[in-house]
Motif scaffolding. Structure first.
Motif, PDB file in Angstrom:
ATOM      1  N   GLN A  95      34.714  38.469  44.907  1.00  0.00           N
ATOM      2  CA  GLN A  95      34.308  38.281  46.402  1.00  0.00           C
ATOM      3  C   GLN A  95      33.286  39.160  47.024  1.00  0.00           C
ATOM      4  N   GLN A  96      32.491  39.878  46.290  1.00  0.00           N
ATOM      5  CA  GLN A  96      31.818  40.869  46.811  1.00  0.00           C
ATOM      6  C   GLN A  96      30.722  40.338  47.886  1.00  0.00           C
ATOM      7  N   VAL A  97      30.405  39.318  47.479  1.00  0.00           N
ATOM      8  CA  VAL A  97      29.257  38.659  48.520  1.00  0.00           C
ATOM      9  C   VAL A  97      29.776  38.343  49.850  1.00  0.00           C
ATOM     10  N   LYS A  98      31.063  37.598  49.873  1.00  0.00           N
ATOM     11  CA  LYS A  98      31.769  37.224  51.102  1.00  0.00           C
ATOM     12  C   LYS A  98      32.071  38.259  52.021  1.00  0.00           C
ATOM     13  N   TYR A  99      32.405  39.664  51.318  1.00  0.00           N
ATOM     14  CA  TYR A  99      32.789  40.561  52.109  1.00  0.00           C
ATOM     15  C   TYR A  99      31.851  41.804  52.157  1.00  0.00           C
ATOM     16  N   GLY A 100      30.570  41.528  51.964  1.00  0.00           N
ATOM     17  CA  GLY A 100      29.672  42.500  51.987  1.00  0.00           C
ATOM     18  C   GLY A 100      29.522  43.600  51.212  1.00  0.00           C
ATOM     19  N   ILE A 101      30.314  43.773  50.188  1.00  0.00           N
ATOM     20  CA  ILE A 101      30.358  45.154  49.235  1.00  0.00           C
ATOM     21  C   ILE A 101      29.754  44.966  47.858  1.00  0.00           C
ATOM     22  N   SER A 102      29.635  45.678  47.178  1.00  0.00           N
ATOM     23  CA  SER A 102      29.017  45.698  45.715  1.00  0.00           C
ATOM     24  C   SER A 102      30.142  46.286  44.810  1.00  0.00           C
ATOM     25  N   THR A 103      30.450  45.459  43.855  1.00  0.00           N
ATOM     26  CA  THR A 103      31.107  46.380  42.631  1.00  0.00           C
ATOM     27  C   THR A 103      30.285  46.853  41.602  1.00  0.00           C
ATOM     28  N   GLU A 104      28.915  46.777  41.740  1.00  0.00           N
ATOM     29  CA  GLU A 104      28.027  47.514  40.759  1.00  0.00           C
ATOM     30  C   GLU A 104      28.342  49.053  40.637  1.00  0.00           C
ATOM     31  N   GLN A 105      28.823  49.696  41.484  1.00  0.00           N
ATOM     32  CA  GLN A 105      28.970  51.180  41.353  1.00  0.00           C
ATOM     33  C   GLN A 105      30.357  51.379  42.011  1.00  0.00           C
ATOM     34  N   ILE A 106      31.144  51.680  41.119  1.00  0.00           N
ATOM     35  CA  ILE A 106      32.771  51.926  41.568  1.00  0.00           C
ATOM     36  C   ILE A 106      33.212  53.191  41.249  1.00  0.00           C
ATOM     37  N   ALA A 107      34.033  53.721  42.147  1.00  0.00           N
ATOM     38  CA  ALA A 107      34.836  54.923  41.726  1.00  0.00           C
ATOM     39  C   ALA A 107      36.396  54.466  42.038  1.00  0.00           C
ATOM     40  N   LEU A 108      37.064  54.969  41.096  1.00  0.00           N
ATOM     41  CA  LEU A 108      38.530  54.836  41.298  1.00  0.00           C
ATOM     42  C   LEU A 108      39.169  56.070  41.430  1.00  0.00           C
ATOM     43  N   MET A 109      40.055  56.139  42.651  1.00  0.00           N
ATOM     44  CA  MET A 109      40.592  57.381  43.003  1.00  0.00           C
ATOM     45  C   MET A 109      42.226  57.220  43.184  1.00  0.00           C
ATOM     46  N   GLY A 110      42.937  57.958  43.087  1.00  0.00           N
ATOM     47  CA  GLY A 110      44.309  57.978  42.987  1.00  0.00           C
ATOM     48  C   GLY A 110      45.290  59.095  43.227  1.00  0.00           C
ATOM     49  N   HIS A 111      46.431  58.944  44.024  1.00  0.00           N
ATOM     50  CA  HIS A 111      47.040  60.123  44.130  1.00  0.00           C
ATOM     51  C   HIS A 111      48.319  60.016  43.481  1.00  0.00           C
ATOM     52  N   SER A 112      48.796  60.918  42.593  1.00  0.00           N
ATOM     53  CA  SER A 112      50.339  60.958  41.893  1.00  0.00           C
ATOM     54  C   SER A 112      50.320  59.699  41.157  1.00  0.00           C
ATOM     55  N   ALA A 113      51.431  58.801  41.403  1.00  0.00           N
ATOM     56  CA  ALA A 113      51.558  57.539  40.475  1.00  0.00           C
ATOM     57  C   ALA A 113      50.287  56.706  40.417  1.00  0.00           C
ATOM     58  N   GLY A 114      49.599  56.929  41.503  1.00  0.00           N
ATOM     59  CA  GLY A 114      48.346  56.186  41.740  1.00  0.00           C
ATOM     60  C   GLY A 114      47.152  56.624  40.952  1.00  0.00           C
TER      61      GLY A 114
END
Length: 301
Positions: A138-157
């Motif tokens: 859905q990246q086009v629909k929402y105006g984002i790009s998933t070609e460059q991703i960072a995953l970030m999480g705290h604790s269990a995340g």
């Protein structure tokens, strides 16, 4: 709510004892702190799209934060996964995370996932994978790009995102090839959950932790790994991050470990809020790590 009659108050408490007990169990100081932070968080500089369904389950929902900053030739997407012992938490508590990242030019997706005890490992990790697939489609629909991703999480995340990248039982996804950075904050990556008073409900107690913890399944991946520790953490032992750091390096991965001074397991996340950037190094260190990962996209001034 109550009148001045003391006996009426006592009768109310007696009648509602179980409800009050459950409320006290569910209530966390962190919930109050995050709501307070959100009230102090600026509403400018980004566009927020709430409660997007990425799957069929009730908790398959995410919030998108679209940055109005122009620091990158193509804006990277940070997918943030909150903590809460896999038992609790909600994306709505993390407006301050969305603002802090969008203020530096990053688009952000903050996701909900299914909680224990109704759902155990690897269910909640699969939810993160499902969210990534949805964002990719859905990246086009929402105006984002998933070609460059960072995953970030705290604790269990943090456990969830590291497991997503490294654990073999997690659903493979082509989107994982687009992950260029992993930011784990106070994560439990290497511990025995058997009978653990906090985390036991999130894991099948019949399965040894050596078959679950991401520490045992680290593989080579091109993503840069950044592990952040709270200097005064008494909830998650520092050995979790130190062990994972050594294992990542042993498998040929990039890994950098940093300790955030004057923070504990809860405040290390709260200190990421922009309003605390003058008092704690958390935001500066995390943004520096992300910028390093996407330096080829930074627009030179």
């Amino acid at each position: 709510m109550f009148n001045s009659n003391r006996s009426d108050l006592l009768q109310f408490v007696q009648r509602n004892h179980q409800h009050i007990k459950q409320w006290l169990k569910d209530f966390r100081v962190y919930d109050l702190a995050s709501r307070t932070l959100n009230r102090c968080t600026p509403r400018q500089g980004y566009r927020r799209i709430e409660n997007i369904a990425y799957g069929l389950k009730g908790r398959h929902r995410l919030d998108l934060y679209i940055s109005e900053q122009q620091r990158f030739s193509a804006r990277p997407l940070v997918v943030f996964v909150y903590g809460g012992a896999w038992l609790r938490g909600d994306k709505s508590d993390y407006l301050f995370v969305g603002e802090a990242l969008t203020s530096c030019g990053y688009d952000v997706a903050v996701i909900n996932y299914q909680h224990a005890p109704q759902h155990q490992f690897p269910s909640y990790v699969h939810d993160v994978s499902l969210a990534l697939e949805f964002l990719n489609q859905q990246q086009v629909k929402y105006g984002i790009s998933t070609e460059q991703i960072a995953l970030m999480g705290h604790s269990a995340g943090a456990f969830n995102i590291v497991s997503l990248l490294h654990h073999p039982t997690v659903l493979e996804s082509a989107t994982l090839d687009c992950v260029r950075a992993v930011v784990g904050i106070a994560g439990p990556y290497h511990f025995d959950y058997l009978g653990d008073p906090i985390a036991a409900d999130a894991f099948d107690q019949q399965i040894p932790y050596q078959q679950v913890m991401p520490y045992y399944f680290v593989r080579a991946h091109a993503a840069r790994h950044y592990l952040f520790l709270a200097a005064k953490d008494t909830v998650v032992m520092p050995s979790n991050s130190y062990d994972l750091h050594r294992q990542l390096l042993a498998r040929g991965n990039h890994s950098q470990l940093s300790v955030i001074p004057r923070t504990n397991h809860v405040s290390v996340m709260g200190s990421f809020a922009s309003i605390f950037s003058r008092f704690f190094s958390t935001k500066a260190q995390i943004i520096a790590a992300l910028d390093e990962s996407f330096q080829d996209l930074l627009i030179q001034n």
